[in-house]
Design an enzyme around this catalytic site. Sequence first.
Site, short mmCIF file in Angstrom:
data_model
loop_
_atom_site.label_atom_id
_atom_site.label_comp_id
_atom_site.label_asym_id
_atom_site.label_seq_id
_atom_site.Cartn_x
_atom_site.Cartn_y
_atom_site.Cartn_z
N PHE A 10 0.82 -1.22 0.00
CA PHE A 10 0.00 0.00 0.00
C PHE A 10 0.85 1.26 0.00
O PHE A 10 0.87 2.04 -0.98
CB PHE A 10 -0.96 -0.04 1.19
CG PHE A 10 -1.56 1.28 1.57
CD1 PHE A 10 -2.12 2.10 0.60
CD2 PHE A 10 -1.58 1.70 2.89
CE1 PHE A 10 -2.69 3.33 0.94
CE2 PHE A 10 -2.14 2.91 3.24
CZ PHE A 10 -2.69 3.73 2.27
N THR A 132 6.34 2.97 12.32
CA THR A 132 4.96 3.28 12.71
C THR A 132 4.90 3.96 14.07
O THR A 132 5.80 3.78 14.91
CB THR A 132 4.13 1.97 12.76
OG1 THR A 132 2.85 2.23 13.33
CG2 THR A 132 4.81 0.93 13.63
N ASP A 133 3.81 4.69 14.31
CA ASP A 133 3.61 5.29 15.64
C ASP A 133 3.23 4.25 16.68
O ASP A 133 3.29 4.52 17.89
CB ASP A 133 2.56 6.40 15.59
CG ASP A 133 1.19 5.94 15.10
OD1 ASP A 133 1.05 4.77 14.71
OD2 ASP A 133 0.26 6.77 15.08
N GLU A 134 2.86 3.04 16.24
CA GLU A 134 2.42 2.02 17.19
C GLU A 134 3.52 1.54 18.12
O GLU A 134 3.25 0.94 19.17
CB GLU A 134 1.79 0.84 16.44
CG GLU A 134 0.55 1.23 15.67
CD GLU A 134 -0.25 0.05 15.17
OE1 GLU A 134 -0.31 -0.98 15.88
OE2 GLU A 134 -0.81 0.14 14.07
N TYR A 158 2.76 -7.13 16.26
CA TYR A 158 3.18 -6.27 15.15
C TYR A 158 4.04 -5.12 15.63
O TYR A 158 5.16 -4.90 15.14
CB TYR A 158 1.96 -5.73 14.39
CG TYR A 158 2.28 -4.52 13.56
CD1 TYR A 158 3.21 -4.58 12.54
CD2 TYR A 158 1.66 -3.29 13.81
CE1 TYR A 158 3.53 -3.47 11.78
CE2 TYR A 158 1.96 -2.17 13.04
CZ TYR A 158 2.90 -2.26 12.03
OH TYR A 158 3.21 -1.16 11.29
N LYS A 162 8.07 -4.20 14.95
CA LYS A 162 8.53 -2.96 14.35
C LYS A 162 9.45 -2.20 15.29
O LYS A 162 10.43 -1.58 14.86
CB LYS A 162 7.35 -2.08 13.95
CG LYS A 162 6.60 -2.56 12.72
CD LYS A 162 7.47 -2.59 11.46
CE LYS A 162 7.82 -1.21 10.98
NZ LYS A 162 8.62 -1.26 9.71
N LYS A 197 -7.81 -3.31 6.35
CA LYS A 197 -7.67 -2.13 7.20
C LYS A 197 -9.00 -1.37 7.26
O LYS A 197 -9.86 -1.50 6.40
CB LYS A 197 -6.55 -1.24 6.68
CG LYS A 197 -5.17 -1.91 6.64
CD LYS A 197 -4.66 -2.31 8.01
CE LYS A 197 -3.31 -2.99 7.97
NZ LYS A 197 -2.19 -2.09 7.71
N ASN A 257 -12.45 5.85 15.85
CA ASN A 257 -12.85 4.95 14.77
C ASN A 257 -14.30 5.19 14.36
O ASN A 257 -14.64 5.14 13.17
CB ASN A 257 -12.66 3.49 15.20
CG ASN A 257 -11.20 3.10 15.26
OD1 ASN A 257 -10.33 3.82 14.77
ND2 ASN A 257 -10.92 1.96 15.86
#
Length: 356
Positions: A10, A132-134, A158, A162, A197, A257
């Site tokens: 993506f 990623t911000d995660e 995940y 990362k 997603k 969300n």
Amino acid sequence: MIIVTGGAGFIGSNFVLDWVQSTNEPVITLDKLTYAGNPDNLATIDHGRQHHLVKGDIGDPALVRSLLRTHKPRAIINFAAESHVDRSIHGPSDFIETNVVGTFRLLETVRAYWSELDGAARAAFRFLHVSTDEVYGSLSATEPAFSETTPYAPNSPYSASKAASDHLVRAWHHTYGLPVLTTNCSNNYGPYQFPEKLIPLMILNALHGKPLPVYGDGQNVRDWLYVTDHCSAIRRVLEAGRLGETYNIGGNSERTNLQVVHALCAILDRLRPNPALGSHDALIQFVKDRPGHDRRYAIDARKIRKELGWTPAETFESGLEKTIQWYLDHSEWTQRITSGAYREWIEKNYAERTPS
């Protein structure tokens, strides 16, 4: 010449498309072409002159070494990663193998190549790692947004994988001098996003009159960034970022969300009305929450704005409308990728999430 790993996914494919439209510099895409890596994403590029797609794994030193020696890139932009939290919960081993072991092997192969370059080429070379911000964990409603100095506190397989890859990249800079840059970005949305997603899943479900499954109470907050803004930020970091530094990239667009889904439904009501349904909001269904679901992410992007002059061009609303219109205009793309394997995954992930 640059090499983009994970360039058929993506964000990676959007970056490659943006790169060839913005520069005259050729790009090699290296992608394993797993379920989310799609050559169709790159179909509009002149593959002879501007671009070449290579199927392969960042964890294959012989292949990566051959590409480096043949094409002599001035930069590697590393998008290659397993990236879906729900998939990491069901099967974490692929995430460790690709995001941790794969990154390690890539770093070692690139370090060997870089160490053999001559003075000018060696000084100009860059390894840009996209993260990623995660990795920063979860915020409460009142805590300040993640900055580049926020301690890492990953909460899913995940994000842990990362975080590990980020630490490896940092260590290879401080230990070996490899000229690295790292970016940590908020939630992306836009064309070519695989429909597991939130936003593309909701678009496709709504278009087919299927339930719109919202985890928990729908109040989990994310900062949203249109994917082409992410691409422009990466190009700017590659151009002028300080070696060894991390740059947080965000859209300054925090939304729950549920707010995202309501906004999406309102646009679909206008662009693709369904008289029998009334409003697409009627399809919203709250389901059992994801295990360990982080409550809030938010990005403080002051560093990249102050140092590099980057700000996003799209608002959340303008980017969302462009995204929905793209999916409406590219139904053949979604039909090709929503195969039996995709349907099996969706059924597996949501079968246990009974309506709440």
